[in-house]
Write an enzyme that holds these catalytic residues in place. Structure first.
Site, PDB file in Angstrom:
ATOM      1  N   SER A 127       0.830  -1.209   0.000  1.00 16.38           N
ATOM      2  CA  SER A 127       0.000   0.000   0.000  1.00 16.38           C
ATOM      3  C   SER A 127       0.864   1.259   0.000  1.00 16.38           C
ATOM      4  O   SER A 127       0.348   2.359   0.156  1.00 16.38           O
ATOM      5  CB  SER A 127      -0.925   0.008   1.220  1.00 16.38           C
ATOM      6  OG  SER A 127      -0.161  -0.058   2.407  1.00 16.38           O
ATOM      7  N   SER A 146     -14.371  25.635 -26.946  1.00 18.51           N
ATOM      8  CA  SER A 146     -14.617  24.391 -27.659  1.00 18.51           C
ATOM      9  C   SER A 146     -13.590  24.260 -28.766  1.00 18.51           C
ATOM     10  O   SER A 146     -13.185  25.260 -29.371  1.00 18.51           O
ATOM     11  CB  SER A 146     -16.028  24.425 -28.252  1.00 18.51           C
ATOM     12  OG  SER A 146     -16.121  23.537 -29.350  1.00 18.51           O
ATOM     13  N   TYR A 154      -8.756  -6.045  13.645  1.00 22.74           N
ATOM     14  CA  TYR A 154      -8.201  -5.582  12.373  1.00 22.74           C
ATOM     15  C   TYR A 154      -8.307  -6.678  11.307  1.00 22.74           C
ATOM     16  O   TYR A 154      -8.105  -7.861  11.587  1.00 22.74           O
ATOM     17  CB  TYR A 154      -6.725  -5.174  12.550  1.00 22.74           C
ATOM     18  CG  TYR A 154      -6.072  -4.771  11.234  1.00 22.74           C
ATOM     19  CD1 TYR A 154      -6.215  -3.477  10.736  1.00 22.74           C
ATOM     20  CD2 TYR A 154      -5.361  -5.694  10.469  1.00 22.74           C
ATOM     21  CE1 TYR A 154      -5.665  -3.107   9.522  1.00 22.74           C
ATOM     22  CE2 TYR A 154      -4.798  -5.326   9.249  1.00 22.74           C
ATOM     23  CZ  TYR A 154      -4.954  -4.040   8.778  1.00 22.74           C
ATOM     24  OH  TYR A 154      -4.415  -3.674   7.573  1.00 22.74           O
ATOM     25  N   GLN A 194      -7.048  -1.950   4.802  1.00 20.07           N
ATOM     26  CA  GLN A 194      -6.016  -1.197   4.086  1.00 20.07           C
ATOM     27  C   GLN A 194      -6.633  -0.424   2.925  1.00 20.07           C
ATOM     28  O   GLN A 194      -6.063   0.555   2.454  1.00 20.07           O
ATOM     29  CB  GLN A 194      -4.950  -2.176   3.578  1.00 20.07           C
ATOM     30  CG  GLN A 194      -3.838  -1.533   2.799  1.00 20.07           C
ATOM     31  CD  GLN A 194      -2.669  -2.478   2.612  1.00 20.07           C
ATOM     32  OE1 GLN A 194      -1.959  -2.790   3.552  1.00 20.07           O
ATOM     33  NE2 GLN A 194      -2.495  -2.973   1.396  1.00 20.07           N
ATOM     34  N   THR A 202     -39.590  27.298  -8.039  1.00 19.70           N
ATOM     35  CA  THR A 202     -39.936  25.983  -7.501  1.00 19.70           C
ATOM     36  C   THR A 202     -40.302  25.161  -8.728  1.00 19.70           C
ATOM     37  O   THR A 202     -40.811  25.710  -9.709  1.00 19.70           O
ATOM     38  CB  THR A 202     -41.137  26.028  -6.527  1.00 19.70           C
ATOM     39  OG1 THR A 202     -42.294  26.434  -7.258  1.00 19.70           O
ATOM     40  CG2 THR A 202     -40.916  27.012  -5.380  1.00 19.70           C
ATOM     41  N   HIS A 203     -40.006  23.879  -8.679  1.00 23.17           N
ATOM     42  CA  HIS A 203     -40.217  23.004  -9.844  1.00 23.17           C
ATOM     43  C   HIS A 203     -39.505  23.548 -11.077  1.00 23.17           C
ATOM     44  O   HIS A 203     -39.943  23.319 -12.205  1.00 23.17           O
ATOM     45  CB  HIS A 203     -41.711  22.829 -10.165  1.00 23.17           C
ATOM     46  CG  HIS A 203     -42.546  22.491  -8.978  1.00 23.17           C
ATOM     47  ND1 HIS A 203     -42.800  21.189  -8.599  1.00 23.17           N
ATOM     48  CD2 HIS A 203     -43.152  23.292  -8.057  1.00 23.17           C
ATOM     49  CE1 HIS A 203     -43.555  21.199  -7.505  1.00 23.17           C
ATOM     50  NE2 HIS A 203     -43.762  22.461  -7.149  1.00 23.17           N
ATOM     51  N   LYS A 263     -18.003  29.262 -28.537  1.00 25.33           N
ATOM     52  CA  LYS A 263     -18.372  28.713 -27.240  1.00 25.33           C
ATOM     53  C   LYS A 263     -17.475  29.134 -26.090  1.00 25.33           C
ATOM     54  O   LYS A 263     -16.271  29.231 -26.224  1.00 25.33           O
ATOM     55  CB  LYS A 263     -18.349  27.175 -27.311  1.00 25.33           C
ATOM     56  CG  LYS A 263     -19.402  26.601 -28.243  1.00 25.33           C
ATOM     57  CD  LYS A 263     -20.650  26.225 -27.500  1.00 25.33           C
ATOM     58  CE  LYS A 263     -20.365  25.087 -26.569  1.00 25.33           C
ATOM     59  NZ  LYS A 263     -21.417  24.112 -26.551  1.00 25.33           N
ATOM     60  N   GLU A 271     -19.192  22.464 -14.139  1.00 21.64           N
ATOM     61  CA  GLU A 271     -19.606  21.121 -14.586  1.00 21.64           C
ATOM     62  C   GLU A 271     -18.777  20.043 -13.903  1.00 21.64           C
ATOM     63  O   GLU A 271     -19.299  19.018 -13.462  1.00 21.64           O
ATOM     64  CB  GLU A 271     -19.429  20.986 -16.103  1.00 21.64           C
ATOM     65  CG  GLU A 271     -20.449  21.742 -16.921  1.00 21.64           C
ATOM     66  CD  GLU A 271     -20.101  21.657 -18.404  1.00 21.64           C
ATOM     67  OE1 GLU A 271     -20.813  20.953 -19.130  1.00 21.64           O
ATOM     68  OE2 GLU A 271     -19.106  22.280 -18.826  1.00 21.64           O
TER      69      GLU A 271
HETATM   70  N1  ARG Z   1      -0.810  -1.285   5.573  1.00 24.34           N
HETATM   71  C1  ARG Z   1      -1.698  -1.714   6.576  1.00 24.34           C
HETATM   72  C2  ARG Z   1      -3.022  -0.951   6.481  1.00 24.34           C
HETATM   73  O1  ARG Z   1      -3.058   0.024   5.840  1.00 24.34           O
HETATM   74  C3  ARG Z   1      -1.112  -1.473   7.931  1.00 24.34           C
HETATM   75  C4  ARG Z   1      -1.596  -2.416   8.978  1.00 24.34           C
HETATM   76  C5  ARG Z   1      -1.134  -3.765   8.666  1.00 24.34           C
HETATM   77  N2  ARG Z   1      -1.365  -4.675   9.743  1.00 24.34           N
HETATM   78  C6  ARG Z   1      -1.186  -5.940   9.584  1.00 24.34           C
HETATM   79  N3  ARG Z   1      -1.427  -6.684  10.600  1.00 24.34           N
HETATM   80  N4  ARG Z   1      -0.830  -6.468   8.424  1.00 24.34           N
HETATM   81  O2  ARG Z   1      -4.027  -1.346   7.047  1.00 24.34           O
END
Ligand code: ARG
Length: 468
Positions: A24, A278, A318, A323, A156-157, A284, A291
């Site tokens: 991550s 455009s 957890y 993650q 309204t509407h 334009k 938007e």
């Molecule tokens: N990268 C993990 C997360 O974002 C950190 C926690 C990981 N914990 C574990 N027991 N693998 O959640």
């Protein structure tokens, strides 16, 4: 082969695709500062608890500060084989300070560490958003105050209904963004809680002091249950929900700007600097900015639904699924903050075509309710008055006229109580200014609303200075 910080029980190397899949770092590297801040607080607390020596703490803190400096100066090497920001910091720390780095993780787990980092980050961003919303609300109030004399159709509407002040219309958005700000403030109560020291899920055997880390990190509270603390992402969901509602408001404002900029409405001219052309039609000038703001609401709602879906049905405590929380969180922070910023800068540069707005109030019988109210003032019951005005409107339509273009004689064929004063009551300024009920659109009432908003913004800015 990269040495893993957890590979004691493993005899095989991690599959390369698994490393990439589980990593991550590309996303959570954004948390480096909070991770380092949390680690410094943790090791200072460990020293007070007699678990680390003062000298060890100095080494660790020095190393952590060096890492922060390296990251900020682009001298830090990120490698997805090291999973996440926590592992990156810890393994670099080992390179810098040697064996003592291995003591930092005493009485801590990545589970409470990541919850801590996410809370610190979300808390900081929430304050930033509150500050940004404060500036936007100030701009809305300023633009409203410059437009007490601008009358436009209220709808309204999506049909012309009754004339209102542009200032009143803008102050409606001030109210929405004020509620958003209050919602973020409210969410802070639950964001501002220290999960550190919950360790993996059950707490720790070491004599730690969670109040001490809470104080160091400026948390108002310590999470009461270690299992909840590592498994809870409610604070993020609340943040995303507040952001989603806020994006509803941005998308509504954006939609009005898009509509008002059409040649059909012609109520506003968007600044050139906030419009695009455009590639094929040279005439334009497109309202791409509003938007896109309107469109980006979809992304933020998606982020909320993504995290709700990830969290739904997860057993305690957890789980690695969690993650997936940071992608939506960061995407929403970036999107919302950009939308606030760009709207705050664009609004003061919008040109309001006051004449076009006012002219639009003279067609479409926007004073019909006022003719009924006038009749009520002369003793006619409202439902009866409503019917009388309906007939007058039908007649005027057949003549291709508005109510105020009929003669007194024509008017009197609908009701004998009518006299010349009716025409006074039908004037658009009268129609607006007689709406003096609380929260109404009369100039005096809107001026008062603006005054109260100015005071409120003033007192909030003092409070915000104290807090941050
Ligand atoms: N990268 C993990 C997360 O974002 C950190 C926690 C990981 N914990 C574990 N027991 N693998 O959640």
């Amino acid at each position: 082969m990269t040495q893993k910080l957890w590979d004691g029980r493993f005899s095989e190397q991690t599959d390369r695709t698994v490393e990439a899949f589980t990593s991550s770092i590309a996303i959570d590297r954004r948390l480096y500062k909070h991770d380092i801040q949390g680690s410094i607080a943790h090791c200072r607390m460990l020293a007070k608890a007699g678990i680390l020596t003062e000298e060890e703490v100095q080494q660790l803190v020095g190393g952590l500060e060096q890492i922060q400096e390296e990251i900020e100066n682009d001298r830090f090497v990120f490698d997805d084989r090291l999973e996440d920001i926590h592992m990156h910091v810890e393994s670099r720390l080992a390179e810098i300070v040697g064996g003592v780095a291995r003591k930092l993780h005493t009485a801590r787990s990545r589970n409470d560490q990541v919850a801590l980092d996410a809370r610190l980050y979300t808390r900081g961003q929430t304050w930033q958003i509150i500050h940004q919303l404060h500036r936007l609300r100030k701009v809305l109030v300023d633009v409203a105050a410059a437009n007490f004399d601008t009358i436009m159709p209220g709808y309204t509407h999506m049909q012309r209904a009754q004339p209102v002040l542009l200032a009143h219309h803008l102050m409606a958005y001030y109210e929405m963004f004020s509620r958003d700000s209050a919602r973020f403030r409210d969410a802070l109560v639950r964001i501002d809680v220290n999960p550190l020291g919950s360790a993996a899920l059950a707490g720790t055997t070491f004599p730690i002091d969670r109040t001490d880390t809470a104080e160091q990190l400026g948390f108002a509270e310590v999470a009461a249950n270690s299992m909840d603390a590592v498994a809870d992402r409610d604070f993020m969901l609340e943040f995303l929900a507040a952001a989603s509602i806020c994006m509803v408001h941005f998308s509504r404002l954006a939609e009005e700007l898009v509509l008002w900029a059409t040649s059909e409405f012609g109520f506003i001219e968007l600044p050139d600097a906030f419009s695009t052309g455009s590639s094929i039609m040279p005439q334009k000038k497109n309202p791409d900015v509003p938007e896109l703001i309107r469109g980006k609401a979809g992304r933020v709602f998606g982020d909320l639904v993504a995290l709700l879906t990830t969290m739904k049905g997860l057993p305690l405590a957890y789980n690695r699924d969690m993650q997936e929380d940071k992608g939506p969180l960061f995407s929403t922070v970036d999107t919302l903050r950009t939308c606030i910023d760009i709207t705050t800068r664009m609004l003061p540069q919008v040109t309001f075509n006051k004449d076009a707005m006012r002219n639009a109030t003279t067609i479409g019988f926007l004073n019909a309710t006022d003719m009924a109210d006038y009749l009520v003032g002369r003793g006619v019951p409202f439902r009866e008055a409503h019917a009388v005005v309906g007939k007058a409107v039908a007649y005027a339509l057949s003549q291709g006229k508005e109510l105020d273009q009929l003669t007194l004689e024509e008017m009197q064929t609908f009701s004998t109580v009518i006299d010349g004063a009716l025409f006074e009551a039908l004037k658009v300024e009268q129609v607006v200014n007689r709406r003096t009920s609380q929260g109404g659109t009369a100039v005096a009432v809107v001026k008062d609303a603006v005054r109260r908003a100015v005071d409120r913004l003033e007192s909030e800015s003092l409070y915000q200075e104290e807090q941050s």
